[in-house]
Design a protein around this motif. Structure first.
Motif, PDB file in Angstrom:
ATOM      1  N   THR A 203       0.850  -1.185   0.000  1.00 51.07           N
ATOM      2  CA  THR A 203       0.000   0.000   0.000  1.00 51.07           C
ATOM      3  C   THR A 203       0.885   1.234   0.000  1.00 51.07           C
ATOM      4  OG1 THR A 203      -1.747  -1.147   1.197  1.00 51.07           O
ATOM      5  CG2 THR A 203      -1.801   1.255   1.247  1.00 51.07           C
TER       6      THR A 203
ATOM      7  N   LEU B  57       0.647   5.324   0.495  1.00 51.42           N
ATOM      8  CA  LEU B  57      -0.201   6.424   0.955  1.00 51.42           C
ATOM      9  C   LEU B  57       0.312   7.707   0.313  1.00 51.42           C
ATOM     10  CD1 LEU B  57      -2.586   7.182   2.769  1.00 51.42           C
ATOM     11  CD2 LEU B  57      -0.926   7.636   4.586  1.00 51.42           C
TER      12      LEU B  57
ATOM     13  N   SER C  81      -0.222  11.773  -0.372  1.00 53.78           N
ATOM     14  CA  SER C  81      -0.835  13.012   0.103  1.00 53.78           C
ATOM     15  C   SER C  81      -0.977  13.953  -1.086  1.00 53.78           C
ATOM     16  CB  SER C  81       0.037  13.660   1.185  1.00 53.78           C
ATOM     17  OG  SER C  81      -0.574  14.842   1.641  1.00 53.78           O
TER      18      SER C  81
ATOM     19  N   GLN D 214       3.654   7.527   2.738  1.00 52.55           N
ATOM     20  CA  GLN D 214       4.111   6.240   3.263  1.00 52.55           C
ATOM     21  C   GLN D 214       4.369   5.316   2.088  1.00 52.55           C
ATOM     22  OE1 GLN D 214       1.558   4.506   6.212  1.00 52.55           O
ATOM     23  NE2 GLN D 214       2.627   2.559   6.175  1.00 52.55           N
TER      24      GLN D 214
ATOM     25  N   ASP E  37      -5.254  12.470   2.017  1.00 53.49           N
ATOM     26  CA  ASP E  37      -4.418  11.286   1.886  1.00 53.49           C
ATOM     27  C   ASP E  37      -5.187  10.192   1.163  1.00 53.49           C
ATOM     28  OD1 ASP E  37      -2.941  11.648   5.184  1.00 53.49           O
ATOM     29  OD2 ASP E  37      -2.432  12.602   3.288  1.00 53.49           O
TER      30      ASP E  37
ATOM     31  N   PRO F 183      -4.863   6.142  -0.046  1.00 54.89           N
ATOM     32  CA  PRO F 183      -4.115   4.887  -0.102  1.00 54.89           C
ATOM     33  C   PRO F 183      -4.357   4.182  -1.435  1.00 54.89           C
ATOM     34  CG  PRO F 183      -6.064   4.610   1.249  1.00 54.89           C
ATOM     35  CD  PRO F 183      -6.063   6.036   0.773  1.00 54.89           C
TER      36      PRO F 183
END
Length: 102
Positions: free
Chosen positions: A38, A40, A42, A58, A93, A95
């Motif tokens: 996954t 993430l 932004s 992430q 955000d 994912p």
């Protein structure tokens, strides 16, 4: 198959974003290596709903998956976020989930 969702990070008095997210292309090298994970991302959404930036918040741990998610986010479209009826610049955000099936 790749799935994607949006999880806004907004205060309660701000309307949640309405985004049409482009699904990322699963990188062929990542598919061959059976990389999953996954990412993430932004995003910064301007007052007109344009996604003006997308940064990896992430990592999936795989460079190609991270880049595919970032490119998909940048090519997506949103409607402006509204606060008290007025469009505002904001972030959200997103994912992006990469998984192999079958």
């Amino acid at each position: 198959m790749t799935t994607h969702t949006i999880e806004p990070s907004s205060p309660p008095n701000i309307a949640q974003p309405n985004c049409l997210l482009n699904p990322p292309t699963y990188p062929p090298l990542s598919r061959r290596r059976e990389e999953t994970g996954t990412v993430l991302i932004s995003i910064m959404i301007d007052k007109h709903g344009t996604i003006e930036s997308a940064t990896i918040k992430q990592s999936s741990g795989f460079k190609h998956l991270d880049q595919a998610a970032r490119e998909a986010a940048l090519s997506s479209q949103c409607r402006p976020w509204l606060k008290n009826g007025q469009p505002i610049r904001t972030t959200s955000d997103i994912p992006f989930i990469f998984k192999l099936e079958g």
